[in-house]
Write a protein that holds these residues in place. Sequence first.
Motif, PDB file in Angstrom:
ATOM      1  N   VAL A 200       0.570  -1.341  -0.050  1.00 49.15           N
ATOM      2  CA  VAL A 200       0.220   0.104   0.190  1.00 49.15           C
ATOM      3  C   VAL A 200       0.777   0.983  -0.213  1.00 49.15           C
ATOM      4  CG1 VAL A 200      -0.558   0.212   2.167  1.00 49.15           C
ATOM      5  CG2 VAL A 200      -2.243   0.717   0.770  1.00 49.15           C
ATOM      6  N   LEU A 205       3.423   6.314  -3.340  1.00 52.74           N
ATOM      7  CA  LEU A 205       4.828   6.641  -3.752  1.00 52.74           C
ATOM      8  C   LEU A 205       4.384   6.538  -5.178  1.00 52.74           C
ATOM      9  CD1 LEU A 205       7.765   4.252  -1.756  1.00 52.74           C
ATOM     10  CD2 LEU A 205       6.479   7.351  -1.780  1.00 52.74           C
ATOM     11  N   SER A 206       3.914   5.674  -6.456  1.00 51.11           N
ATOM     12  CA  SER A 206       3.645   5.444  -7.456  1.00 51.11           C
ATOM     13  C   SER A 206       2.526   5.964  -7.953  1.00 51.11           C
ATOM     14  CB  SER A 206       3.037   4.221  -8.150  1.00 51.11           C
ATOM     15  OG  SER A 206       1.424   3.667  -7.570  1.00 51.11           O
ATOM     16  N   LEU A 207       1.848   6.902  -7.051  1.00 54.62           N
ATOM     17  CA  LEU A 207       0.666   8.096  -7.411  1.00 54.62           C
ATOM     18  C   LEU A 207       1.202   9.412  -6.891  1.00 54.62           C
ATOM     19  CD1 LEU A 207      -2.494   6.655  -6.215  1.00 54.62           C
ATOM     20  CD2 LEU A 207      -1.743   7.317  -8.760  1.00 54.62           C
ATOM     21  N   MET A 208       2.522   9.459  -6.869  1.00 53.40           N
ATOM     22  CA  MET A 208       3.512  11.101  -6.563  1.00 53.40           C
ATOM     23  C   MET A 208       3.329  11.289  -5.064  1.00 53.40           C
ATOM     24  SD  MET A 208       3.223  12.749 -10.713  1.00 53.40           S
ATOM     25  CE  MET A 208       5.636  13.125 -10.692  1.00 53.40           C
ATOM     26  N   ALA A 209       3.016  10.774  -4.281  1.00 57.15           N
ATOM     27  CA  ALA A 209       3.301  10.443  -2.852  1.00 57.15           C
ATOM     28  C   ALA A 209       4.665  10.828  -3.052  1.00 57.15           C
ATOM     29  CB  ALA A 209       1.889   9.953  -1.988  1.00 57.15           C
ATOM     30  N   ILE A 218      -1.875   7.815   4.208  1.00 64.90           N
ATOM     31  CA  ILE A 218      -1.830   6.423   3.819  1.00 64.90           C
ATOM     32  C   ILE A 218      -2.050   5.288   5.276  1.00 64.90           C
ATOM     33  CG2 ILE A 218      -2.112   4.407   2.869  1.00 64.90           C
ATOM     34  CD1 ILE A 218      -2.657   6.866   1.190  1.00 64.90           C
ATOM     35  N   GLN A 222      -4.610   4.164   9.003  1.00 64.85           N
ATOM     36  CA  GLN A 222      -5.310   2.684   9.024  1.00 64.85           C
ATOM     37  C   GLN A 222      -4.530   1.984  10.464  1.00 64.85           C
ATOM     38  OE1 GLN A 222      -4.517   0.169   5.491  1.00 64.85           O
ATOM     39  NE2 GLN A 222      -3.682   2.145   4.341  1.00 64.85           N
TER      40      GLN A 222
ATOM     41  N   PRO B  72      10.577   6.649  -6.608  1.00 65.39           N
ATOM     42  CA  PRO B  72       9.092   5.975  -7.593  1.00 65.39           C
ATOM     43  C   PRO B  72       8.559   6.850  -7.721  1.00 65.39           C
ATOM     44  CG  PRO B  72       9.898   4.303  -4.986  1.00 65.39           C
ATOM     45  CD  PRO B  72      11.473   5.836  -5.795  1.00 65.39           C
ATOM     46  N   ASN B  73       8.494   8.311  -5.900  1.00 64.49           N
ATOM     47  CA  ASN B  73       7.281   8.968  -6.615  1.00 64.49           C
ATOM     48  C   ASN B  73       7.299  10.101  -7.109  1.00 64.49           C
ATOM     49  OD1 ASN B  73       9.091   9.738  -4.983  1.00 64.49           O
ATOM     50  ND2 ASN B  73       8.564  10.814  -3.332  1.00 64.49           N
ATOM     51  N   LYS B  74       8.798   9.868  -8.364  1.00 63.70           N
ATOM     52  CA  LYS B  74       9.283  10.948  -9.068  1.00 63.70           C
ATOM     53  C   LYS B  74       8.746  10.730 -10.905  1.00 63.70           C
ATOM     54  CE  LYS B  74      10.123  13.793  -6.358  1.00 63.70           C
ATOM     55  NZ  LYS B  74       9.335  14.575  -5.852  1.00 63.70           N
ATOM     56  N   ARG B  75       8.702   9.180 -10.297  1.00 62.04           N
ATOM     57  CA  ARG B  75       8.342   8.475 -12.163  1.00 62.04           C
ATOM     58  C   ARG B  75       7.140   8.626 -12.557  1.00 62.04           C
ATOM     59  NH1 ARG B  75      12.540   3.025 -12.083  1.00 62.04           N
ATOM     60  NH2 ARG B  75      13.951   3.540 -11.232  1.00 62.04           N
ATOM     61  N   GLY B  76       6.127   8.364 -11.982  1.00 60.62           N
ATOM     62  CA  GLY B  76       4.823   8.746 -12.535  1.00 60.62           C
ATOM     63  C   GLY B  76       4.149   8.011 -13.227  1.00 60.62           C
ATOM     64  N   LEU B  77       4.545   6.659 -12.342  1.00 61.80           N
ATOM     65  CA  LEU B  77       4.034   5.558 -14.160  1.00 61.80           C
ATOM     66  C   LEU B  77       2.826   4.901 -13.132  1.00 61.80           C
ATOM     67  CD1 LEU B  77       7.666   3.511 -14.097  1.00 61.80           C
ATOM     68  CD2 LEU B  77       6.158   5.095 -15.701  1.00 61.80           C
ATOM     69  N   PHE B  87      -6.515   1.657  -0.691  1.00 64.97           N
ATOM     70  CA  PHE B  87      -6.751   2.251   0.725  1.00 64.97           C
ATOM     71  C   PHE B  87      -8.204   2.045   0.867  1.00 64.97           C
ATOM     72  CE2 PHE B  87      -4.774   5.533  -2.597  1.00 64.97           C
ATOM     73  CZ  PHE B  87      -2.984   5.135  -2.236  1.00 64.97           C
ATOM     74  N   PHE B  98      -6.284   9.664  -5.205  1.00 64.11           N
ATOM     75  CA  PHE B  98      -5.809  10.460  -5.028  1.00 64.11           C
ATOM     76  C   PHE B  98      -4.829  10.638  -5.851  1.00 64.11           C
ATOM     77  CE2 PHE B  98      -1.468   8.461  -2.310  1.00 64.11           C
ATOM     78  CZ  PHE B  98      -2.029   9.860  -1.246  1.00 64.11           C
ATOM     79  N   GLY B  99      -4.363  10.403  -6.318  1.00 64.18           N
ATOM     80  CA  GLY B  99      -3.184  10.523  -7.543  1.00 64.18           C
ATOM     81  C   GLY B  99      -3.441  11.895  -8.388  1.00 64.18           C
ATOM     82  N   GLU B 101      -4.817  14.561  -6.792  1.00 62.73           N
ATOM     83  CA  GLU B 101      -4.356  15.232  -5.959  1.00 62.73           C
ATOM     84  C   GLU B 101      -3.276  15.658  -5.482  1.00 62.73           C
ATOM     85  OE1 GLU B 101      -5.306  15.554  -0.831  1.00 62.73           O
ATOM     86  OE2 GLU B 101      -6.489  14.005  -2.392  1.00 62.73           O
ATOM     87  N   MET B 102      -2.097  14.206  -5.490  1.00 61.12           N
ATOM     88  CA  MET B 102      -0.778  14.423  -5.617  1.00 61.12           C
ATOM     89  C   MET B 102      -0.497  15.903  -6.190  1.00 61.12           C
ATOM     90  SD  MET B 102      -0.004  13.228  -2.499  1.00 61.12           S
ATOM     91  CE  MET B 102      -1.658  13.246  -1.489  1.00 61.12           C
ATOM     92  N   ARG B 103      -0.938  15.601  -7.755  1.00 59.90           N
ATOM     93  CA  ARG B 103      -0.111  16.109  -8.762  1.00 59.90           C
ATOM     94  C   ARG B 103      -0.426  17.766  -8.604  1.00 59.90           C
ATOM     95  NH1 ARG B 103       1.468  12.129 -13.244  1.00 59.90           N
ATOM     96  NH2 ARG B 103       1.441  10.277 -11.514  1.00 59.90           N
ATOM     97  N   ARG B 146      -7.493   3.598 -10.667  1.00 57.15           N
ATOM     98  CA  ARG B 146      -6.467   3.734  -9.740  1.00 57.15           C
ATOM     99  C   ARG B 146      -5.330   4.920 -10.603  1.00 57.15           C
ATOM    100  NH1 ARG B 146      -4.558   2.439  -3.766  1.00 57.15           N
ATOM    101  NH2 ARG B 146      -3.501   0.783  -5.093  1.00 57.15           N
ATOM    102  N   ALA B 147      -4.780   3.814 -11.318  1.00 63.32           N
ATOM    103  CA  ALA B 147      -3.485   3.803 -12.192  1.00 63.32           C
ATOM    104  C   ALA B 147      -3.556   4.324 -12.967  1.00 63.32           C
ATOM    105  CB  ALA B 147      -3.055   2.349 -12.140  1.00 63.32           C
ATOM    106  N   ILE B 150      -4.334   8.886 -13.595  1.00 64.11           N
ATOM    107  CA  ILE B 150      -3.089   9.718 -14.052  1.00 64.11           C
ATOM    108  C   ILE B 150      -2.748  10.206 -15.316  1.00 64.11           C
ATOM    109  CG2 ILE B 150      -2.783   9.479 -11.504  1.00 64.11           C
ATOM    110  CD1 ILE B 150      -0.575   8.206 -11.716  1.00 64.11           C
TER     111      ILE B 150
END
Lengths: 304, 358
Positions: A200, A205-209, A218, A222, B72-77, B87, B98-99, B101-103, B146-147, B150
Amino acid sequence: MASTIESAGPENSGALSKDRAPWHAFVPPWLMSLPAFILFAVLVLTPLAMTVVLTFYRFDPASGPIAAFQFGNYLEVLTDSYYQTIFARTFGIAILTTLLCVAIGAPEAYVLYRMRDPWRSMFLLVILAPLLVSVVVRAFGWSMLLNTGGIVNQFFGLFGLGPYKLEYTTFAIVIALVHVMLPFMVIPVWTSLQKLDPQVENAALSLMASPSTTLRRIVLPQIAPGILSGSLMVFGLSASAFAIPGLLGGRRLKVAATAVYDEFLGSLNWPLGATIAILLLIANLVIMITYYRVLERRYSRSLG
Amino acid sequence: MSFLVLDKLTKAYGDLNAVSDVSLSVEKGEFVSLLGPSGCGKTTTLQMIAGFIDVTRGRISLDGKDLTHVRPNKRGLGVVFQSYALFPHMTVAQNVGFGLEMRGVGKAECAERIRETLALVRLDALAARYPRELSGGQRQRVAIARALVIKPPVLLLDEPMSNLDAKLREEMQFELRGIQRKVGTTTVMVTHDQSEALSISDRVVVMEAGRVTQVDSPYRAYERPENRFVSQFIGKANMLAGKVTEARHNEVHVDLGHDLTGIACIEAGTVWREGDTVTLCIRPEKLHLCAVGTGRLSATVTSRFFLGSQWLYRVDTAIGEVLVCSQNEGTEPVAEGATVGIDWHRDAVRVIQEASHG
């Protein structure tokens, strides 16, 4: 014909009893819970009821408790500023201890969760270790550290500071209580972390958080149920703690539990002691139930 | 220049290489599957692309930019996890949003894109639900939404179907492929399910023990496996060992023992020499049962399995046990114990060099 012969056979009776419902299907649940209820009634409910009855007695310094039905004791405890201070101190200490336990215990559990195995087991043991030592021994340990000639003051002395009065202060009580109560916070938080999907955080992280946003948005929500149940335990145990405030608070810095002790064994005013005890119980229950209700409602739907 | 390029990607744990020298070029809009048994390094490869695992050696680049050491949080995949990793404390809409919002996407646009994406995965009605109130298939679609919301340059799917039951899995495969076509996102999927990889990808990358053994279109990987591992991992195959007796420019003759010669067509450019030890590979559905005395081999049916649309026979022949698969034509199948002949078309035979990791 054949069936009568078969059913007389010894192997067959075994097969038959398998078909029959197990024995506990015939015993009503209330009967099965009776032994536990008797134990509970004798050891908890009866003394509690006797204590409640005692709160209505009148106390005569010459002859001791006299059977009566009056609310004088309650009136005395609730209106006398001496007892109000004691209750305020008790709950102040409990709240402060709970807050410190959340602030130390929750990150501690998270660090533990991120550790790899030989270390994780080792540190879990270190955290649980306080539970293996008697509270009284630990209280004396803190007392040796904190007293005027203790190691802490010797350390301050090296810099020309102090000595400070550390023992017999609220500070000493809170520090020792946090030390004792920390496992009760770490364990529930640790348990709720175990339920976390290991991916999770990567998902966030993958969603750029950022890592800190991930932790706050997150992970923290929980483990909130774990923090909630840990807080309830720590608060309840701290508010009714006796040994630590008794040994580190000294004669003058009283909390509810030590006040009860003094009334029972010092002044021999049993009715007043019983009243303080019952009021402590009620206050504790009210605070814990309210806290639980308020937070439980928030998480019941999403986290179950 | 390809869109996503893996160049000699290696991940070592101590002395052990989980992934060794994996090179792969993925074109924009392509759907590529990493296929292999568990422990072959496919998930590790995907996690390196996502950035969750550090790369020991090699390079990853996306659209010409080096991605190897980007966090990983800068790759945006976009990543869809095997467990979905939704979540649990957020509703479907909050999960999907969520994604965005983070952007820092604005509220109005956020709501619009959440609505759009949930419609794409047909979950518009469930936006206010929590993940635990959804079924497995619905959770998976939330994870995909979710994926995708973005608009990631690359969508990574880690065994996305493995937690679904067989019927739902098939439906989701069609749906996933449909969504991917519609959106056009470059997709890399990890799977151990060969039928899943064959049915929905443009290309399959077959991996074994941390290495890529074949990269091909699903059809070619099935019809022209380059080695024993690929032929046996993708579909079923009869493997017949023999020696080359005659090598011509377009076919080889292989002595299979017992006075039987197998002839296999070979592709231009491959060279075989007489005396080479090789394996002939022939798919069960390309063998036919025929009357006794006819065909290339005589055989006895030892057992048969009904697969619905097909019958699978195990038959005993002079050169060992062979699997034969035939269409269920609605007629009585061949009985167990019956003696039959086996025939095949000569184009159906593939020749494979006895590989080092045979």
